[in-house]
Design a protein around this motif. Sequence first.
Motif, PDB file in Angstrom:
ATOM      1  N   GLY A  95       0.795  -1.226   0.000  1.00 41.90           N
ATOM      2  CA  GLY A  95       0.000   0.000   0.000  1.00 41.90           C
ATOM      3  C   GLY A  95       0.824   1.272   0.000  1.00 41.90           C
ATOM      4  O   GLY A  95       0.276   2.352  -0.223  1.00 41.90           O
ATOM      5  N   ASP A  96       2.140   1.174   0.264  1.00 40.22           N
ATOM      6  CA  ASP A  96       2.997   2.362   0.189  1.00 40.22           C
ATOM      7  C   ASP A  96       3.004   2.893  -1.242  1.00 40.22           C
ATOM      8  O   ASP A  96       2.842   2.136  -2.201  1.00 40.22           O
ATOM      9  N   HIS A  97       3.232   4.189  -1.374  1.00 43.27           N
ATOM     10  CA  HIS A  97       3.282   4.823  -2.696  1.00 43.27           C
ATOM     11  C   HIS A  97       4.662   5.437  -2.915  1.00 43.27           C
ATOM     12  O   HIS A  97       5.225   6.066  -2.025  1.00 43.27           O
ATOM     13  N   LEU A  98       5.177   5.221  -4.125  1.00 44.01           N
ATOM     14  CA  LEU A  98       6.468   5.745  -4.542  1.00 44.01           C
ATOM     15  C   LEU A  98       6.255   6.461  -5.871  1.00 44.01           C
ATOM     16  O   LEU A  98       5.177   6.386  -6.457  1.00 44.01           O
ATOM     17  N   THR A  99       7.299   7.107  -6.371  1.00 44.98           N
ATOM     18  CA  THR A  99       7.256   7.683  -7.704  1.00 44.98           C
ATOM     19  C   THR A  99       8.349   7.040  -8.535  1.00 44.98           C
ATOM     20  O   THR A  99       9.517   7.042  -8.141  1.00 44.98           O
ATOM     21  N   LEU A 100       7.973   6.459  -9.662  1.00 48.52           N
ATOM     22  CA  LEU A 100       8.936   5.905 -10.594  1.00 48.52           C
ATOM     23  C   LEU A 100       9.443   7.063 -11.443  1.00 48.52           C
ATOM     24  O   LEU A 100       8.671   7.691 -12.171  1.00 48.52           O
TER      25      LEU A 100
ATOM     26  N   ARG B 101      19.821   3.211 -22.463  1.00 49.47           N
ATOM     27  CA  ARG B 101      18.559   3.681 -23.007  1.00 49.47           C
ATOM     28  C   ARG B 101      17.713   4.073 -21.809  1.00 49.47           C
ATOM     29  O   ARG B 101      17.656   3.362 -20.828  1.00 49.47           O
ATOM     30  N   ARG B 102      17.035   5.178 -21.909  1.00 43.69           N
ATOM     31  CA  ARG B 102      16.331   5.728 -20.763  1.00 43.69           C
ATOM     32  C   ARG B 102      14.878   6.030 -21.122  1.00 43.69           C
ATOM     33  O   ARG B 102      14.607   6.568 -22.185  1.00 43.69           O
ATOM     34  N   ILE B 103      13.983   5.674 -20.225  1.00 43.55           N
ATOM     35  CA  ILE B 103      12.579   6.052 -20.364  1.00 43.55           C
ATOM     36  C   ILE B 103      12.209   6.894 -19.152  1.00 43.55           C
ATOM     37  O   ILE B 103      12.105   6.377 -18.044  1.00 43.55           O
ATOM     38  N   PRO B 104      12.048   8.207 -19.335  1.00 44.53           N
ATOM     39  CA  PRO B 104      11.575   9.024 -18.222  1.00 44.53           C
ATOM     40  C   PRO B 104      10.142   8.616 -17.894  1.00 44.53           C
ATOM     41  O   PRO B 104       9.350   8.354 -18.787  1.00 44.53           O
ATOM     42  N   ALA B 105       9.830   8.520 -16.617  1.00 45.80           N
ATOM     43  CA  ALA B 105       8.511   8.017 -16.249  1.00 45.80           C
ATOM     44  C   ALA B 105       7.712   9.041 -15.440  1.00 45.80           C
ATOM     45  O   ALA B 105       6.710   9.551 -15.893  1.00 45.80           O
ATOM     46  N   ASP B 106       8.143   9.327 -14.231  1.00 50.16           N
ATOM     47  CA  ASP B 106       7.454  10.238 -13.330  1.00 50.16           C
ATOM     48  C   ASP B 106       5.988   9.842 -13.144  1.00 50.16           C
ATOM     49  O   ASP B 106       5.079  10.634 -13.403  1.00 50.16           O
ATOM     50  N   ILE B 107       5.786   8.591 -12.725  1.00 54.17           N
ATOM     51  CA  ILE B 107       4.421   8.118 -12.451  1.00 54.17           C
ATOM     52  C   ILE B 107       4.341   7.536 -11.044  1.00 54.17           C
ATOM     53  O   ILE B 107       5.326   7.054 -10.499  1.00 54.17           O
ATOM     54  N   ALA B 108       3.141   7.571 -10.500  1.00 50.69           N
ATOM     55  CA  ALA B 108       2.902   7.016  -9.171  1.00 50.69           C
ATOM     56  C   ALA B 108       2.894   5.493  -9.246  1.00 50.69           C
ATOM     57  O   ALA B 108       2.436   4.905 -10.225  1.00 50.69           O
ATOM     58  N   VAL B 109       3.432   4.881  -8.203  1.00 51.01           N
ATOM     59  CA  VAL B 109       3.524   3.426  -8.112  1.00 51.01           C
ATOM     60  C   VAL B 109       3.019   3.012  -6.734  1.00 51.01           C
ATOM     61  O   VAL B 109       3.368   3.629  -5.730  1.00 51.01           O
ATOM     62  N   GLU B 110       2.203   1.972  -6.704  1.00 54.32           N
ATOM     63  CA  GLU B 110       1.738   1.416  -5.430  1.00 54.32           C
ATOM     64  C   GLU B 110       2.420   0.077  -5.197  1.00 54.32           C
ATOM     65  O   GLU B 110       2.475  -0.764  -6.095  1.00 54.32           O
TER      66      GLU B 110
ATOM     67  N   PHE C  97      18.181 -12.160   3.671  1.00 50.46           N
ATOM     68  CA  PHE C  97      18.477 -11.723   2.313  1.00 50.46           C
ATOM     69  C   PHE C  97      19.153 -10.362   2.343  1.00 50.46           C
ATOM     70  O   PHE C  97      18.821  -9.511   3.162  1.00 50.46           O
ATOM     71  N   GLN C  98      20.070 -10.144   1.415  1.00 48.74           N
ATOM     72  CA  GLN C  98      20.732  -8.847   1.332  1.00 48.74           C
ATOM     73  C   GLN C  98      19.879  -7.812   0.593  1.00 48.74           C
ATOM     74  O   GLN C  98      20.159  -6.627   0.631  1.00 48.74           O
ATOM     75  N   SER C  99      18.832  -8.283  -0.084  1.00 44.79           N
ATOM     76  CA  SER C  99      17.964  -7.400  -0.850  1.00 44.79           C
ATOM     77  C   SER C  99      16.517  -7.531  -0.386  1.00 44.79           C
ATOM     78  O   SER C  99      16.149  -8.484   0.282  1.00 44.79           O
ATOM     79  N   ILE C 100      15.716  -6.557  -0.791  1.00 45.19           N
ATOM     80  CA  ILE C 100      14.289  -6.545  -0.520  1.00 45.19           C
ATOM     81  C   ILE C 100      13.577  -6.643  -1.873  1.00 45.19           C
ATOM     82  O   ILE C 100      13.977  -5.975  -2.835  1.00 45.19           O
ATOM     83  N   GLY C 101      12.540  -7.440  -1.969  1.00 46.94           N
ATOM     84  CA  GLY C 101      11.760  -7.557  -3.203  1.00 46.94           C
ATOM     85  C   GLY C 101      10.464  -6.783  -3.096  1.00 46.94           C
ATOM     86  O   GLY C 101       9.821  -6.786  -2.047  1.00 46.94           O
ATOM     87  N   LEU C 102      10.113  -6.101  -4.171  1.00 46.74           N
ATOM     88  CA  LEU C 102       8.876  -5.329  -4.213  1.00 46.74           C
ATOM     89  C   LEU C 102       8.097  -5.661  -5.477  1.00 46.74           C
ATOM     90  O   LEU C 102       8.677  -5.779  -6.560  1.00 46.74           O
ATOM     91  N   GLY C 103       6.803  -5.800  -5.346  1.00 52.46           N
ATOM     92  CA  GLY C 103       5.902  -5.900  -6.495  1.00 52.46           C
ATOM     93  C   GLY C 103       5.134  -4.604  -6.574  1.00 52.46           C
ATOM     94  O   GLY C 103       4.506  -4.196  -5.596  1.00 52.46           O
ATOM     95  N   CYS C 104       5.214  -3.930  -7.705  1.00 47.91           N
ATOM     96  CA  CYS C 104       4.638  -2.591  -7.833  1.00 47.91           C
ATOM     97  C   CYS C 104       3.618  -2.514  -8.958  1.00 47.91           C
ATOM     98  O   CYS C 104       3.792  -3.129 -10.005  1.00 47.91           O
ATOM     99  N   ARG C 105       2.580  -1.732  -8.733  1.00 45.81           N
ATOM    100  CA  ARG C 105       1.565  -1.488  -9.755  1.00 45.81           C
ATOM    101  C   ARG C 105       1.656  -0.030 -10.177  1.00 45.81           C
ATOM    102  O   ARG C 105       1.708   0.872  -9.332  1.00 45.81           O
ATOM    103  N   PHE C 106       1.674   0.206 -11.496  1.00 44.21           N
ATOM    104  CA  PHE C 106       1.702   1.567 -12.014  1.00 44.21           C
ATOM    105  C   PHE C 106       0.317   2.180 -11.885  1.00 44.21           C
ATOM    106  O   PHE C 106      -0.689   1.515 -12.123  1.00 44.21           O
ATOM    107  N   SER C 107       0.267   3.462 -11.540  1.00 43.20           N
ATOM    108  CA  SER C 107      -1.005   4.179 -11.421  1.00 43.20           C
ATOM    109  C   SER C 107      -1.084   5.256 -12.494  1.00 43.20           C
ATOM    110  O   SER C 107      -0.151   6.047 -12.645  1.00 43.20           O
ATOM    111  N   ASP C 108      -2.173   5.279 -13.232  1.00 46.80           N
ATOM    112  CA  ASP C 108      -2.425   6.348 -14.212  1.00 46.80           C
ATOM    113  C   ASP C 108      -1.248   6.586 -15.152  1.00 46.80           C
ATOM    114  O   ASP C 108      -0.718   7.691 -15.232  1.00 46.80           O
TER     115      ASP C 108
END
Length: 145
Positions: free
Chosen positions: A62-67, A76-85, A95-106
């Motif tokens: 449920g946390d929100h980030l910005t991609l 190769r770069r794709i600028p995004a600037d979209i909200a991610v949940e 584990f030395q890393s954390i895994g996240l599953g993210c959904r793009f919003s709008d």
Amino acid sequence: MTNQWEKQRKYKRVFFSRQQGLTALFALPGIQSTIPVKIMDLSLGGMGCVLIRHPNLTFKEGDHLTLIELHDLERRRIPADIAVEIRWVIDMERFQSIGLGCRFSDTPPELEKSLQSFIEQGPSADEIKPQTTDSKDFVKKKIAG
């Protein structure tokens, strides 16, 4: 045998190895610097990724980030600037890393077009394999490596 999650998939999903170097940059609320993550799978609807554990960073469903952007080894770069949940988190101390599953919003149409092209071409079109496992399981298997 088709799993329930396969039936619910709306978008084609591809996965990437760490060696392919597909990465993204996230901005977190209240933090001025960006956080790089390795992308393990990607679709028009979202992505699974891993990031190096940091004691001051915690994530929950449920946390929100910005991609901010996506890029590969060839820069190769794709600028995004979209909200991610965040939809799921794998955070085990061993584990030395954390895994996240993210959904793009709008996702804006122009970004969706860029993502579609990127998914189709990928870092190297002949190296992309359609994902046959659930994102969370895939990331969980790869995260400790």
